[in-house]
Design a protein around this motif. Structure first.
Motif, PDB file in Angstrom:
ATOM      1  N   ARG A   1       0.838  -1.192   0.000  1.00 48.13           N
ATOM      2  CA  ARG A   1       0.000   0.000   0.000  1.00 48.13           C
ATOM      3  C   ARG A   1       0.881   1.254   0.000  1.00 48.13           C
ATOM      4  O   ARG A   1       1.489   1.595   1.022  1.00 48.13           O
ATOM      5  CB  ARG A   1      -0.928   0.017   1.226  1.00 48.13           C
ATOM      6  CG  ARG A   1      -1.942  -1.116   1.245  1.00 48.13           C
ATOM      7  CD  ARG A   1      -2.943  -0.989   0.114  1.00 48.13           C
ATOM      8  NE  ARG A   1      -3.952  -2.048   0.121  1.00 48.13           N
ATOM      9  CZ  ARG A   1      -3.848  -3.184  -0.539  1.00 48.13           C
ATOM     10  NH1 ARG A   1      -2.748  -3.412  -1.263  1.00 48.13           N
ATOM     11  NH2 ARG A   1      -4.811  -4.088  -0.500  1.00 48.13           N
ATOM     12  N   PRO A   2       0.952   1.972  -1.123  1.00 52.12           N
ATOM     13  CA  PRO A   2       1.776   3.184  -1.211  1.00 52.12           C
ATOM     14  C   PRO A   2       1.409   4.228  -0.163  1.00 52.12           C
ATOM     15  O   PRO A   2       2.281   4.932   0.355  1.00 52.12           O
ATOM     16  CB  PRO A   2       1.500   3.695  -2.629  1.00 52.12           C
ATOM     17  CG  PRO A   2       1.041   2.500  -3.388  1.00 52.12           C
ATOM     18  CD  PRO A   2       0.300   1.663  -2.405  1.00 52.12           C
ATOM     19  N   GLU A   3       0.113   4.334   0.152  1.00 54.63           N
ATOM     20  CA  GLU A   3      -0.306   5.346   1.130  1.00 54.63           C
ATOM     21  C   GLU A   3       0.307   5.076   2.510  1.00 54.63           C
ATOM     22  O   GLU A   3       0.510   6.002   3.301  1.00 54.63           O
ATOM     23  CB  GLU A   3      -1.837   5.403   1.227  1.00 54.63           C
ATOM     24  CG  GLU A   3      -2.530   4.109   1.575  1.00 54.63           C
ATOM     25  CD  GLU A   3      -2.922   3.276   0.365  1.00 54.63           C
ATOM     26  OE1 GLU A   3      -3.902   2.508   0.487  1.00 54.63           O
ATOM     27  OE2 GLU A   3      -2.244   3.377  -0.674  1.00 54.63           O
ATOM     28  N   ARG A   4       0.595   3.817   2.785  1.00 47.19           N
ATOM     29  CA  ARG A   4       1.259   3.478   4.045  1.00 47.19           C
ATOM     30  C   ARG A   4       2.680   4.053   4.066  1.00 47.19           C
ATOM     31  O   ARG A   4       3.131   4.594   5.069  1.00 47.19           O
ATOM     32  CB  ARG A   4       1.310   1.949   4.187  1.00 47.19           C
ATOM     33  CG  ARG A   4       1.733   1.474   5.566  1.00 47.19           C
ATOM     34  CD  ARG A   4       0.581   1.560   6.532  1.00 47.19           C
ATOM     35  NE  ARG A   4       0.978   1.027   7.853  1.00 47.19           N
ATOM     36  CZ  ARG A   4       1.098   1.763   8.929  1.00 47.19           C
ATOM     37  NH1 ARG A   4       0.870   3.055   8.892  1.00 47.19           N
ATOM     38  NH2 ARG A   4       1.430   1.230  10.084  1.00 47.19           N
ATOM     39  N   CYS A   5       3.360   3.939   2.934  1.00 44.65           N
ATOM     40  CA  CYS A   5       4.727   4.473   2.829  1.00 44.65           C
ATOM     41  C   CYS A   5       4.727   5.997   2.923  1.00 44.65           C
ATOM     42  O   CYS A   5       5.678   6.589   3.451  1.00 44.65           O
ATOM     43  CB  CYS A   5       5.368   4.021   1.520  1.00 44.65           C
ATOM     44  SG  CYS A   5       5.672   2.240   1.431  1.00 44.65           S
ATOM     45  N   ARG A   6       3.687   6.632   2.413  1.00 48.15           N
ATOM     46  CA  ARG A   6       3.593   8.090   2.508  1.00 48.15           C
ATOM     47  C   ARG A   6       3.574   8.528   3.974  1.00 48.15           C
ATOM     48  O   ARG A   6       4.266   9.471   4.365  1.00 48.15           O
ATOM     49  CB  ARG A   6       2.326   8.588   1.809  1.00 48.15           C
ATOM     50  CG  ARG A   6       2.400   8.634   0.289  1.00 48.15           C
ATOM     51  CD  ARG A   6       1.283   9.504  -0.263  1.00 48.15           C
ATOM     52  NE  ARG A   6       1.320   9.570  -1.712  1.00 48.15           N
ATOM     53  CZ  ARG A   6       0.546   8.839  -2.515  1.00 48.15           C
ATOM     54  NH1 ARG A   6      -0.318   7.988  -1.993  1.00 48.15           N
ATOM     55  NH2 ARG A   6       0.641   8.959  -3.818  1.00 48.15           N
ATOM     56  N   LYS A   7       2.759   7.859   4.783  1.00 49.15           N
ATOM     57  CA  LYS A   7       2.660   8.204   6.203  1.00 49.15           C
ATOM     58  C   LYS A   7       4.000   8.007   6.910  1.00 49.15           C
ATOM     59  O   LYS A   7       4.405   8.826   7.748  1.00 49.15           O
ATOM     60  CB  LYS A   7       1.589   7.340   6.870  1.00 49.15           C
ATOM     61  CG  LYS A   7       0.165   7.678   6.468  1.00 49.15           C
ATOM     62  CD  LYS A   7      -0.262   8.999   7.095  1.00 49.15           C
ATOM     63  CE  LYS A   7      -1.744   9.254   6.845  1.00 49.15           C
ATOM     64  NZ  LYS A   7      -2.170  10.544   7.453  1.00 49.15           N
ATOM     65  N   ILE A   8       4.678   6.913   6.583  1.00 46.49           N
ATOM     66  CA  ILE A   8       5.972   6.641   7.222  1.00 46.49           C
ATOM     67  C   ILE A   8       7.003   7.675   6.788  1.00 46.49           C
ATOM     68  O   ILE A   8       7.816   8.131   7.591  1.00 46.49           O
ATOM     69  CB  ILE A   8       6.443   5.213   6.869  1.00 46.49           C
ATOM     70  CG1 ILE A   8       5.434   4.187   7.390  1.00 46.49           C
ATOM     71  CG2 ILE A   8       7.828   4.935   7.429  1.00 46.49           C
ATOM     72  CD1 ILE A   8       5.674   2.767   6.909  1.00 46.49           C
ATOM     73  N   ALA A   9       6.956   8.078   5.515  1.00 46.71           N
ATOM     74  CA  ALA A   9       7.890   9.086   5.007  1.00 46.71           C
ATOM     75  C   ALA A   9       7.707  10.411   5.752  1.00 46.71           C
ATOM     76  O   ALA A   9       8.683  11.088   6.099  1.00 46.71           O
ATOM     77  CB  ALA A   9       7.678   9.287   3.510  1.00 46.71           C
ATOM     78  N   GLU A  10       6.456  10.779   6.019  1.00 46.09           N
ATOM     79  CA  GLU A  10       6.186  12.024   6.744  1.00 46.09           C
ATOM     80  C   GLU A  10       6.770  11.973   8.146  1.00 46.09           C
ATOM     81  O   GLU A  10       7.247  12.987   8.671  1.00 46.09           O
ATOM     82  CB  GLU A  10       4.674  12.262   6.799  1.00 46.09           C
ATOM     83  CG  GLU A  10       4.063  12.595   5.438  1.00 46.09           C
ATOM     84  CD  GLU A  10       2.547  12.635   5.489  1.00 46.09           C
ATOM     85  OE1 GLU A  10       1.968  12.337   6.568  1.00 46.09           O
ATOM     86  OE2 GLU A  10       1.925  12.947   4.445  1.00 46.09           O
ATOM     87  N   ARG A  11       6.756  10.826   8.761  1.00 46.68           N
ATOM     88  CA  ARG A  11       7.337  10.655  10.100  1.00 46.68           C
ATOM     89  C   ARG A  11       8.820  11.021  10.121  1.00 46.68           C
ATOM     90  O   ARG A  11       9.321  11.588  11.101  1.00 46.68           O
ATOM     91  CB  ARG A  11       7.130   9.207  10.540  1.00 46.68           C
ATOM     92  CG  ARG A  11       7.985   8.770  11.726  1.00 46.68           C
ATOM     93  CD  ARG A  11       7.736   7.299  12.018  1.00 46.68           C
ATOM     94  NE  ARG A  11       8.701   6.730  12.948  1.00 46.68           N
ATOM     95  CZ  ARG A  11       8.720   5.453  13.297  1.00 46.68           C
ATOM     96  NH1 ARG A  11       7.813   4.626  12.786  1.00 46.68           N
ATOM     97  NH2 ARG A  11       9.632   4.995  14.142  1.00 46.68           N
ATOM     98  N   TYR A  12       9.521  10.726   9.022  1.00 47.07           N
ATOM     99  CA  TYR A  12      10.961  10.998   8.956  1.00 47.07           C
ATOM    100  C   TYR A  12      11.285  12.313   8.255  1.00 47.07           C
ATOM    101  O   TYR A  12      12.449  12.603   7.989  1.00 47.07           O
ATOM    102  CB  TYR A  12      11.668   9.846   8.238  1.00 47.07           C
ATOM    103  CG  TYR A  12      11.694   8.568   9.047  1.00 47.07           C
ATOM    104  CD1 TYR A  12      12.654   8.357  10.025  1.00 47.07           C
ATOM    105  CD2 TYR A  12      10.739   7.570   8.837  1.00 47.07           C
ATOM    106  CE1 TYR A  12      12.681   7.192  10.775  1.00 47.07           C
ATOM    107  CE2 TYR A  12      10.751   6.401   9.582  1.00 47.07           C
ATOM    108  CZ  TYR A  12      11.723   6.221  10.555  1.00 47.07           C
ATOM    109  OH  TYR A  12      11.734   5.063  11.299  1.00 47.07           O
ATOM    110  N   GLY A  13      10.264  13.094   7.952  1.00 47.75           N
ATOM    111  CA  GLY A  13      10.491  14.381   7.305  1.00 47.75           C
ATOM    112  C   GLY A  13      10.934  14.255   5.865  1.00 47.75           C
ATOM    113  O   GLY A  13      11.589  15.158   5.321  1.00 47.75           O
ATOM    114  N   LEU A  14      10.558  13.163   5.206  1.00 43.71           N
ATOM    115  CA  LEU A  14      10.918  12.939   3.816  1.00 43.71           C
ATOM    116  C   LEU A  14       9.773  13.332   2.897  1.00 43.71           C
ATOM    117  O   LEU A  14       8.606  13.358   3.304  1.00 43.71           O
ATOM    118  CB  LEU A  14      11.263  11.461   3.581  1.00 43.71           C
ATOM    119  CG  LEU A  14      12.417  10.881   4.409  1.00 43.71           C
ATOM    120  CD1 LEU A  14      12.519   9.375   4.167  1.00 43.71           C
ATOM    121  CD2 LEU A  14      13.727  11.573   4.066  1.00 43.71           C
ATOM    122  N   ASP A  15      10.098  13.647   1.651  1.00 45.40           N
ATOM    123  CA  ASP A  15       9.087  13.958   0.651  1.00 45.40           C
ATOM    124  C   ASP A  15       8.388  12.657   0.260  1.00 45.40           C
ATOM    125  O   ASP A  15       9.020  11.768  -0.322  1.00 45.40           O
ATOM    126  CB  ASP A  15       9.757  14.591  -0.574  1.00 45.40           C
ATOM    127  CG  ASP A  15       8.759  14.902  -1.684  1.00 45.40           C
ATOM    128  OD1 ASP A  15       7.561  14.602  -1.533  1.00 45.40           O
ATOM    129  OD2 ASP A  15       9.192  15.447  -2.730  1.00 45.40           O
TER     130      ASP A  15
END
Length: 338
Positions: free
Chosen positions: A167-181
């Motif tokens: 699920r790409p949307e799951r990776c989006r949430k995790i990326a936001e946690r680390y301050g990544l685009d």
């Protein structure tokens, strides 16, 4: 040496400085192998000199236009570029000191894993459904892109999904946690859905070509055995299933040596019917001894209370058996709050 080979040699030097040691197949042109033969090797799926050096003579002879003498010549040329002899234990220890680990996002789990998922080896995660295996895969697909000093591998992720759970949307949430685009993170995850066990193996051949052209730090297969359970049914096909699985795992192992990537595979479990049904845990991972020997580190996942999951190191050449608890949240996996 052709201009293309010289340019590739410069790229090899640059990649080695960045921690990548894969040598492009075109480098053989500067070592007595014709451009035509190099093209045949590339067309046959050999994209690095390491892949040639690690192959058997039989595998090279199977290439159209390759005689036994030509195979010997190619293997000799590859052997000059890839060290495959003895070294001292001290030298090997120095190499292991440089290995990168990819953070799981959970401090307690990273601690028992001596920093995280080790590159250059295969880590197997097995357990029942809803024990957090796929959640960890999503987490690693993001953390592998982090800088080295933040627990990452500074590389892309190659994700083979056999169960349709990515699920790409799951990776989006995790990326936001680390301050990544989030969008940049998704661009760095190369995804494919495997539809059968043959397709699963074919994807690894395509993966080797992509990995010879860009830096990858992680390969995920979720799950490694799911398709085998349906493609091979009954005891009569058990031998064929195990042979095919062994070949697939050999491909994965070659990728770890060829590109220095971390490989994470998830595995399903099955109920034991050989007298262990009254044991504390009546399940066992699929794949038998072939799977057990292929994995460098084996992690067993089970459910805890609420959103907590428990991971146990079952087998490792250097890590003691121990447990860690992680929690699953909207921003990935991490340390439990209570």
């Amino acid at each position: 040496m052709s201009r293309a080979a010289a340019r590739q040699e410069e790229e090899v030097i640059e990649e080695e400085e960045n921690g990548v040691s894969a040598i492009p197949i075109i480098s053989l042109e500067g070592n007595g192998i014709s451009a035509q033969d190099v093209k045949k090797l590339k067309d046959a799926g050999f994209h690095t000199v390491q892949r040639v050096a690690f192959s058997t003579k039989k595998a090279l002879i199977d290439i159209r236009g390759f005689s036994e003498n030509k195979a010997d010549k190619v293997l000799e040329a590859a052997g000059k570029l890839v060290h495959m002899g003895f070294s001292t234990a001290a030298q090997f220890a120095d190499i292991r000191e440089t290995l990168v680990t990819v953070s799981t996002g959970c401090g307690e789990l990273d601690k028992i894993l001596a920093g995280g998922i080790e590159t250059g080896s295969i880590t197997e995660c097995y357990g029942e459904f809803r024990t957090g295996k796929t959640q960890l895969c999503h987490q690693l697909a993001v953390t592998c892109q982090l800088p080295f000093d933040q627990g990452g591998g500074e590389g892309r992720c190659l994700y083979i999904d056999t169960e349709g759970t990515f699920r790409p949307e799951r990776c989006r949430k995790i990326a936001e946690r680390y301050g990544l685009d989030p969008e940049a993170v998704l661009e760095n995850i190369v995804y494919a859905r495997a539809h059968n066990s043959d397709h699963q193996s074919k994807l690894l051949t395509e993966a080797a070509e992509m990995m010879s052209q860009a830096r990858f730090s992680l390969v995920i297969v979720d799950s490694v055995t799911g398709l085998y359970r349906t493609d091979y049914t009954g005891r009569g096909q058990l031998s064929a299933r195990q042979m095919h699985l062994a070949q697939f795992l050999r491909q994965l192992s070659t990728l770890t040596s060829e590109f220095g990537v971390a490989v994470v595979v998830t595995n399903q479990v099955v109920a034991q019917v050989d007298g262990a049904m009254f044991a504390a845990d009546p399940t066992k991972p699929i794949g038998g001894n072939i799977m057990a020997h292929a994995a460098t580190t084996r992690l067993k996942f089970r459910k805890g209370k609420g959103d907590q999951r428990i991971v146990k190191i079952v087998d490792s050449p250097n890590l003691p058996e121990s447990d860690a608890i992680f929690a699953i949240s909207d921003s990935g996996i991490g340390d439990p709050t209570d």
